[in-house]
Design a protein around this motif. Structure first.
Motif, mmCIF file in Angstrom:
data_model
loop_
_atom_site.group_PDB
_atom_site.id
_atom_site.type_symbol
_atom_site.label_atom_id
_atom_site.label_comp_id
_atom_site.label_asym_id
_atom_site.label_seq_id
_atom_site.Cartn_x
_atom_site.Cartn_y
_atom_site.Cartn_z
ATOM 1 N N MET A 1 0.814 -1.214 0.000
ATOM 2 C CA MET A 1 0.000 0.000 0.000
ATOM 3 C C MET A 1 0.854 1.274 0.000
ATOM 4 S SD MET A 1 -3.237 -0.781 -0.029
ATOM 5 C CE MET A 1 -4.258 -2.226 0.262
ATOM 6 N N GLY A 2 2.146 1.164 0.179
ATOM 7 C CA GLY A 2 2.995 2.340 0.215
ATOM 8 C C GLY A 2 2.847 3.156 1.476
ATOM 9 N N LEU A 3 2.428 2.529 2.567
ATOM 10 C CA LEU A 3 2.224 3.244 3.829
ATOM 11 C C LEU A 3 3.349 3.024 4.837
ATOM 12 C CD1 LEU A 3 -1.615 2.675 4.256
ATOM 13 C CD2 LEU A 3 -0.474 4.897 3.989
ATOM 14 N N GLN A 4 4.309 2.211 4.492
ATOM 15 C CA GLN A 4 5.419 1.955 5.393
ATOM 16 C C GLN A 4 6.128 3.269 5.724
ATOM 17 O OE1 GLN A 4 6.257 -1.275 6.482
ATOM 18 N NE2 GLN A 4 7.669 -0.312 7.921
ATOM 19 N N ALA A 27 -1.035 -2.014 10.685
ATOM 20 C CA ALA A 27 -0.658 -3.279 10.052
ATOM 21 C C ALA A 27 0.082 -3.060 8.742
ATOM 22 C CB ALA A 27 -1.903 -4.131 9.816
ATOM 23 N N GLU A 28 -0.070 -1.871 8.140
ATOM 24 C CA GLU A 28 0.623 -1.551 6.894
ATOM 25 C C GLU A 28 1.962 -0.863 7.128
ATOM 26 O OE1 GLU A 28 -0.182 -2.395 3.829
ATOM 27 O OE2 GLU A 28 -1.976 -3.464 4.528
ATOM 28 N N VAL A 226 -10.892 1.823 3.966
ATOM 29 C CA VAL A 226 -10.396 3.175 4.238
ATOM 30 C C VAL A 226 -8.882 3.221 4.037
ATOM 31 C CG1 VAL A 226 -10.127 4.967 5.999
ATOM 32 C CG2 VAL A 226 -12.284 3.714 5.808
ATOM 33 N N VAL A 227 -8.191 2.172 4.450
ATOM 34 C CA VAL A 227 -6.745 2.107 4.266
ATOM 35 C C VAL A 227 -6.388 2.193 2.784
ATOM 36 C CG1 VAL A 227 -4.732 0.592 4.446
ATOM 37 C CG2 VAL A 227 -6.221 0.908 6.412
ATOM 38 N N ALA A 233 -1.867 3.236 -3.094
ATOM 39 C CA ALA A 233 -2.600 2.436 -4.076
ATOM 40 C C ALA A 233 -3.704 3.245 -4.731
ATOM 41 C CB ALA A 233 -3.187 1.189 -3.409
ATOM 42 N N ASN A 234 -4.227 4.224 -4.013
ATOM 43 C CA ASN A 234 -5.214 5.135 -4.582
ATOM 44 C C ASN A 234 -4.479 6.275 -5.261
ATOM 45 O OD1 ASN A 234 -7.422 6.740 -5.212
ATOM 46 N ND2 ASN A 234 -7.576 7.587 -3.149
#
Length: 251
Positions: A1-4, A27-28, A226-227, A233-234
Motif C-alpha cells: 500500500m505504500g504506507l510503510q 498493520a501496513e 479506508v486504508v 494504491a489510490n
C-alpha cells in the motif's frame, strides 16, 4: 500500500470503528497517532499493542485551537501528517433529537462539533501536505445523509456539510501535489460499542431491510477499505463519496 513509514492521524481513534482504523493502518507499517476523548483504557491498550508506533492524544471536539495542538504533537513525534482520517463525531446518549423541541436538545452542538473539527483538522493537515507534496484526507460520513431518519435532522445536516466541504477541498488540495480527498459513507456498522446499545436491534432491522447483502459490515472490514483510499494504491480517486454501507444508499 505504500504506507510503510507514513504518518497517519485518526481522530476519534478509541471508538468501535476508530480502533480498527488504527490497527489497520498500523498493520501496513504506518506510524499512527489518534485522538480520543475519555476512554483511557482503550487508548493505552492501542498504544501498547502498537509497540511504539502508535500514539494516543487526548482531545475534545470543542477545544479551542485543538487541531493545531494535535498536529504539532504528531509532527514532533513522527513527522508531518501524510494521512488524515476525520472519524471523530459528537453524539449524545440519546442519538435521536426532537426537531420540534429545540430548547430541550443540544442541536447546535450536534451541528458544530460534527463539522467544525473536521474542517480545522483538514486545514491544518493540508498545510503540511502541501509542503511534502503528498497526502490523503478521508472524511467519515453516514448513510443517514441520503437515507434520512426521524430524529437525525441535525446530524444529517452536519454530515451533508462535510460532503460539500470535501468536494471543494479536493480541488484546493489536488493543485498542490499528489493530495487526494474523499468521503467514506458508512451505514450502520457492527462494532463492539454499537452492539450493546439499546437502539441497535431496531436500527439493525431497519438497515438490513434496505441492504442488498442482507448483513452489516463490521468495523474491521470498513477499515480495510479506508486504508486503500488513504494509501499510495489510490492514485486517482478524489472528491468522491464512497459508500461502505453493505449497499444501502437510500430508501
Amino acid at each position: 500500500m505504500g504506507l510503510q513509514g507514513k504518518t497517519v492521524l485518526v481522530t476519534g481513534g478509541s471508538g468501535g470503528i476508530g480502533r480498527e482504523l488504527v490497527r489497520a493502518f498500523g498493520a501496513e507499517g504506518a506510524r499512527v497517532a489518534f485522538t480520543y476523548h475519555r476512554d483511557d483504557d482503550t487508548a493505552r491498550r492501542l498504544e501498547q499493542d502498537g509497540n511504539g508506533r502508535v500514539r494516543a492524544l487526548r482531545h475534545r471536539l470543542d477545544e479551542e485551537g485543538g487541531a493545531g495542538r494535535i498536529l504539532r504533537a504528531v509532527t514532533e513525534w513522527a513527522g508531518p501528517v501524510d494521512v488524515l482520517v476525520n472519524n471523530a463525531l459528537f453524539q449524545p446518549e440519546n442519538p435521536e433529537l426532537q426537531v420540534c423541541d429545540l430548547a430541550a436538545s443540544p442541536w447546535r452542538d450536534m451541528l458544530r462539533w460534527n463539522i467544525e473539527p473536521a474542517v480545522e483538522f483538514s486545514s491544518a493537515a493540508l498545510r503540511q501536505m502541501r509542503k511534502t507534496g503528498w497526502g490523503r484526507i478521508i472524511q467519515v460520513s453516514s448513510s443517514l445523509v441520503s437515507q434520512g431518519k426521524a430524529g437525525f435532522e441535525f446530524y444529517g445536516a452536519a454530515k451533508s456539510a462535510l460532503h460539500g466541504f470535501n468536494r471543494s477541498l479536493a480541488f484546493s488540495a489536488g493543485r498542490s501535489g499528489d493530495i487526494l480527498c474523499n468521503v467514506v459513507v458508512l451505514g450502520l456498522t457492527r462494532t463492539e460499542n454499537n452492539e450493546v446499545k439499546p437502539w441497535f436491534p431496531e436500527y439493525r432491522a431497519e438497515f438490513l431491510a434496505g441492504s442488498p447483502l442482507g448483513r452489516l459490515a463490521d468495523a474491521a472490514q470498513v477499515s480495510k477499505m479506508v486504508v486503500v483510499l488513504g494509501s499510495a494504491a489510490n492514485q486517482v480517486m478524489t472528491g468522491q463519496e464512497i459508500h461502505l454501507s453493505s449497499g444501502t444508499v437510500g430508501k
